[in-house]
Design a protein around this motif. Sequence first.
Motif, PDB file in Angstrom:
ATOM      1  N   SER A   8       0.815  -1.212   0.000  1.00 44.84           N
ATOM      2  CA  SER A   8       0.000   0.000   0.000  1.00 44.84           C
ATOM      3  C   SER A   8       0.851   1.265   0.000  1.00 44.84           C
ATOM      4  N   ARG A   9       2.125   1.122   0.336  1.00 44.51           N
ATOM      5  CA  ARG A   9       3.010   2.288   0.346  1.00 44.51           C
ATOM      6  C   ARG A   9       4.443   1.808   0.101  1.00 44.51           C
ATOM      7  N   THR A  10       5.126   2.441  -0.814  1.00 40.02           N
ATOM      8  CA  THR A  10       6.462   1.947  -1.154  1.00 40.02           C
ATOM      9  C   THR A  10       7.370   3.050  -1.677  1.00 40.02           C
ATOM     10  N   LEU A  11       8.658   2.831  -1.493  1.00 46.25           N
ATOM     11  CA  LEU A  11       9.648   3.651  -2.181  1.00 46.25           C
ATOM     12  C   LEU A  11       9.847   3.029  -3.560  1.00 46.25           C
ATOM     13  N   LEU A  12       9.947   3.880  -4.592  1.00 45.48           N
ATOM     14  CA  LEU A  12      10.129   3.379  -5.948  1.00 45.48           C
ATOM     15  C   LEU A  12      11.506   3.792  -6.449  1.00 45.48           C
ATOM     16  N   ILE A  13      12.290   2.831  -6.898  1.00 44.68           N
ATOM     17  CA  ILE A  13      13.608   3.138  -7.453  1.00 44.68           C
ATOM     18  C   ILE A  13      13.612   2.686  -8.906  1.00 44.68           C
ATOM     19  N   GLY A  14      13.852   3.608  -9.832  1.00 41.82           N
ATOM     20  CA  GLY A  14      13.815   3.231 -11.240  1.00 41.82           C
ATOM     21  C   GLY A  14      15.045   3.698 -11.996  1.00 41.82           C
ATOM     22  N   HIS A  15      15.586   2.798 -12.814  1.00 42.75           N
ATOM     23  CA  HIS A  15      16.724   3.178 -13.653  1.00 42.75           C
ATOM     24  C   HIS A  15      16.238   3.456 -15.072  1.00 42.75           C
ATOM     25  N   SER A  16      16.785   4.515 -15.681  1.00 40.26           N
ATOM     26  CA  SER A  16      16.482   4.836 -17.072  1.00 40.26           C
ATOM     27  C   SER A  16      14.967   5.005 -17.234  1.00 40.26           C
ATOM     28  N   PHE A  17      14.329   4.331 -18.183  1.00 41.32           N
ATOM     29  CA  PHE A  17      12.887   4.487 -18.344  1.00 41.32           C
ATOM     30  C   PHE A  17      12.129   4.045 -17.089  1.00 41.32           C
ATOM     31  N   GLY A  18      12.726   3.158 -16.308  1.00 34.61           N
ATOM     32  CA  GLY A  18      12.117   2.751 -15.040  1.00 34.61           C
ATOM     33  C   GLY A  18      11.927   3.953 -14.110  1.00 34.61           C
ATOM     34  N   GLY A  19      12.808   4.949 -14.223  1.00 35.98           N
ATOM     35  CA  GLY A  19      12.681   6.179 -13.440  1.00 35.98           C
ATOM     36  C   GLY A  19      11.455   6.974 -13.871  1.00 35.98           C
ATOM     37  N   ALA A  20      11.168   6.953 -15.177  1.00 37.81           N
ATOM     38  CA  ALA A  20       9.979   7.644 -15.686  1.00 37.81           C
ATOM     39  C   ALA A  20       8.722   6.959 -15.152  1.00 37.81           C
TER      40      ALA A  20
END
Lengths: 287, 107
Positions: free
Chosen positions: A100-112
């Motif tokens: 229900s709640r999370t930190l999101l870490i994205g690389h490259s398009f994953g960041g978008a």
Amino acid sequence: MPKVLLNTTNPTHQETQSKASRLAIHYQQHGQGADIVLIHGITGNLSIWFMHILPALAKKYRVTAYDLRGHGYSDRPFSGYTSDEMVEDLKALLDHLNISRTLLIGHSFGGAIALHFAAAYPRQAAGVVILDAGIPALLHLRRLDNWPGWQIWQDELDRLGIHTEEELIDVENVVRKSLYVPIQHGLRLGGARKSDRLMQLIEETTVLKEFRSVKTLTEEKISHIYCPTFCIYGASSPYRAIGERLREIMPNCEFVLVPGQGHFYPMQAPEVLLELLDKFLPKVDLN
Amino acid sequence: MDERNQEKDLVPRQESIFHSVSKIISSLKDEWEYSGEITPETSLFTDLDFESIDAVVLGSMIEEHFNRSFPFAEYLASVGEKEVRDIKVKDLVNFIHQNLENQTLEN
């Protein structure tokens, strides 16, 4: 292997019609604690996190990594590769996993995708970490032609025997050519990046035509994301100016440059990333 | 030493692990177009043309099979530090065997 069947919307190539269909998304989950979700980029898969980053984070957090549609062991639909569709895949996955709640870490398009998720579902996003992402709405800032770091990249491609010439600014071409650059990190160091699976993604889907489309993640929308956001860009990455712009337009955004590193620093210098995350994570209310 | 002898060298417990592991690999095989026989000497990356993602998935399927978790991520990281970055099926079998033994001791 853990897979979830998502009810998702896949636009047909006519774009006007859309039909609901089932899409299998492959994910892996390790560790216990507050939630962190790891999102890879176009032509990657969840294994990019497995050498260093995931095991380190899983000591303190419950870490979920998944394969984007079309990638790794997830299904490969013909179309639906903009952040609009990808963010709904992520939403359905998180709901299925009761996150229900999370930190999101994205690389490259994953960041978008991470950024888009925070814009669309602010209550579910505790924070966002953007690792050298090209954000479709800001891609005009990535000026490959007059960007000073370009020469470094071109020299590197030359050294590897990849010749590109004037077609360089054609991203589709750069992605295709990059498949012939030997793998620069991980278990298959020096091996061929090109695989049947990757070629099928590129040749049999609309991914390269679609993923840079802005659709609903506009600059205006990005400027209204209030969760803590941490942009970490490689000092010699072509996307650097995009991170600088995010710092300007986002109300709660930190920006850090990783010296001497390019677009793939999370895999090439994971220890630097982990150190930076150690400083940033305490600032995020994950619960 | 031919492959059959090498197989015999594995202690019974490892032999049964080997059979489970090769069965799991075979179940994934259509992804890799590999038609040779899987032996303890088979290398995942060189012979089976594994990508890193296949190793990750194989790890999760092994966990499913044995119904417990193994420190695969750490294992992959340790392989990444070796000069020859590859995993033979027998190395994997040893890794599983060792962890099963350790976990039995802990319980």
